[in-house]
Scaffold this active site. Sequence first.
Site, PDB file in Angstrom:
ATOM      1  N   HIS A  31     -26.394  -7.903 -59.034  1.00  0.00           N
ATOM      2  CA  HIS A  31     -25.456  -8.782 -59.728  1.00  0.00           C
ATOM      3  C   HIS A  31     -24.057  -8.342 -59.310  1.00  0.00           C
ATOM      4  O   HIS A  31     -23.911  -7.423 -58.473  1.00  0.00           O
ATOM      5  CB  HIS A  31     -25.660  -8.716 -61.252  1.00  0.00           C
ATOM      6  N   HIS A  34     -23.180  -4.509 -59.165  1.00  0.00           N
ATOM      7  CA  HIS A  34     -23.576  -3.807 -57.933  1.00  0.00           C
ATOM      8  C   HIS A  34     -22.618  -4.161 -56.794  1.00  0.00           C
ATOM      9  O   HIS A  34     -22.176  -3.296 -56.034  1.00  0.00           O
ATOM     10  CB  HIS A  34     -24.984  -4.233 -57.494  1.00  0.00           C
ATOM     11  N   ARG A 184     -31.410  -5.920 -66.372  1.00  0.00           N
ATOM     12  CA  ARG A 184     -32.304  -6.123 -67.520  1.00  0.00           C
ATOM     13  C   ARG A 184     -31.904  -7.337 -68.362  1.00  0.00           C
ATOM     14  O   ARG A 184     -32.691  -7.766 -69.213  1.00  0.00           O
ATOM     15  CB  ARG A 184     -32.351  -4.869 -68.394  1.00  0.00           C
TER      16      ARG A 184
HETATM   17  P1  AMP Z   1     -28.936   0.195 -61.053  1.00  0.00           P
HETATM   18  O1  AMP Z   1     -29.406  -0.703 -59.970  1.00  0.00           O
HETATM   19  O2  AMP Z   1     -29.091  -0.372 -62.430  1.00  0.00           O
HETATM   20  O3  AMP Z   1     -29.475   1.597 -60.920  1.00  0.00           O
HETATM   21  O4  AMP Z   1     -27.364   0.335 -60.863  1.00  0.00           O
HETATM   22  C1  AMP Z   1     -26.833   0.769 -59.638  1.00  0.00           C
HETATM   23  C2  AMP Z   1     -25.368   1.077 -59.839  1.00  0.00           C
HETATM   24  O5  AMP Z   1     -24.694  -0.092 -60.287  1.00  0.00           O
HETATM   25  C3  AMP Z   1     -25.129   2.153 -60.904  1.00  0.00           C
HETATM   26  O6  AMP Z   1     -24.094   3.018 -60.465  1.00  0.00           O
HETATM   27  C4  AMP Z   1     -24.701   1.359 -62.092  1.00  0.00           C
HETATM   28  O7  AMP Z   1     -23.858   2.062 -62.983  1.00  0.00           O
HETATM   29  C5  AMP Z   1     -23.941   0.220 -61.431  1.00  0.00           C
HETATM   30  N1  AMP Z   1     -23.833  -0.912 -62.328  1.00  0.00           N
HETATM   31  C6  AMP Z   1     -24.829  -1.525 -63.020  1.00  0.00           C
HETATM   32  N2  AMP Z   1     -24.342  -2.512 -63.799  1.00  0.00           N
HETATM   33  C7  AMP Z   1     -22.997  -2.522 -63.591  1.00  0.00           C
HETATM   34  C8  AMP Z   1     -21.933  -3.316 -64.110  1.00  0.00           C
HETATM   35  N3  AMP Z   1     -22.142  -4.286 -64.991  1.00  0.00           N
HETATM   36  N4  AMP Z   1     -20.686  -3.037 -63.678  1.00  0.00           N
HETATM   37  C9  AMP Z   1     -20.457  -2.043 -62.788  1.00  0.00           C
HETATM   38  N5  AMP Z   1     -21.411  -1.269 -62.268  1.00  0.00           N
HETATM   39  C10 AMP Z   1     -22.677  -1.508 -62.657  1.00  0.00           C
END
Ligand code: AMP
Length: 277
Positions: A31, A34, A184
Amino acid sequence: MKIIEKIDDMIRLRSQLAEPVGFVPTMGYFHEGHLSLVRQARAENPLVAVSIFVNPTQFGPQEDFSSYPRDPQRDLDLLEKEQVDIVFMPPVAEMYPPQFNSRVEVTKATERLEGASRPGHFRGVTTVCAKLFNIVQPTRVYFGQKDAQQAIVIKKMVLDLNMNLEIVTLPTVREPDGLAMSSRNTYLNPQERQAALVLYQALTLAQQLWSQGEKNAQTIRQQMTEVIQKQPLAKIDYVSIADAETLDELDTVKPPALVSLAVKIGSTRLIDNVVLE
Ligand code: AMP
């Protein structure tokens, strides 16, 4: 854009590259949150690597590892548009062969909040990040403030274990109505999606109270709790106001303080936070 699945191939490729590498570790299903990390990495580094790996060791036995949303082809298309150089997407058996016996563990900061609610979660996160950092050898690594405790824990690991890289933390990207973007969120039905706004409402209330001069952390926690409890689909896991570095709970708000919460909306557990400066 090079797509690499084997650890040995990634290590070999990296050994041939002299320039700094900006690295964004992810679990995919991208999204704008990322993509904000990818864009910043692109702006700050001659080479950009992104990993897509849904890491089983950071999920508890009752958690959503198998149902976690995945769409690798869409993710690759998005990364191509952002002019990413390298995508590392190893299969689980590549990262965790049957004889895998090591763990990386940060103590203290992992014992509270997400760590208290999700035993073993941060051990999985630090173990996979240590592996990824060894494999990719990044110069700068980009994390989102959305997972504030994760960024704190990773910074501590990098400091304690003398990893030669810089951790960059970037602001949380939100939907227009304030809901923090999260893979999620796709679990939410329309009614739950509306109810999920209560997290942002509670955090906004905390910011308002603080800017009006309220310094009593318990008063702020209590008012946040009352807002959330008015939403019938919401069930609080924790509401915390803690020191933004140590994560010690505060009696009196002293900036920078991390206001964070975990709330179940139906069966979906959401987290969010703001910092009181
Ligand atoms: P994930 O795929 O959930 O492990 O997230 C990968 C990276 O994206 C992690 O460093 C998260 O903190 C970051 N991330 C997830 N959601 C957001 C968001 N809404 N805003 C900024 N960074 C995000």
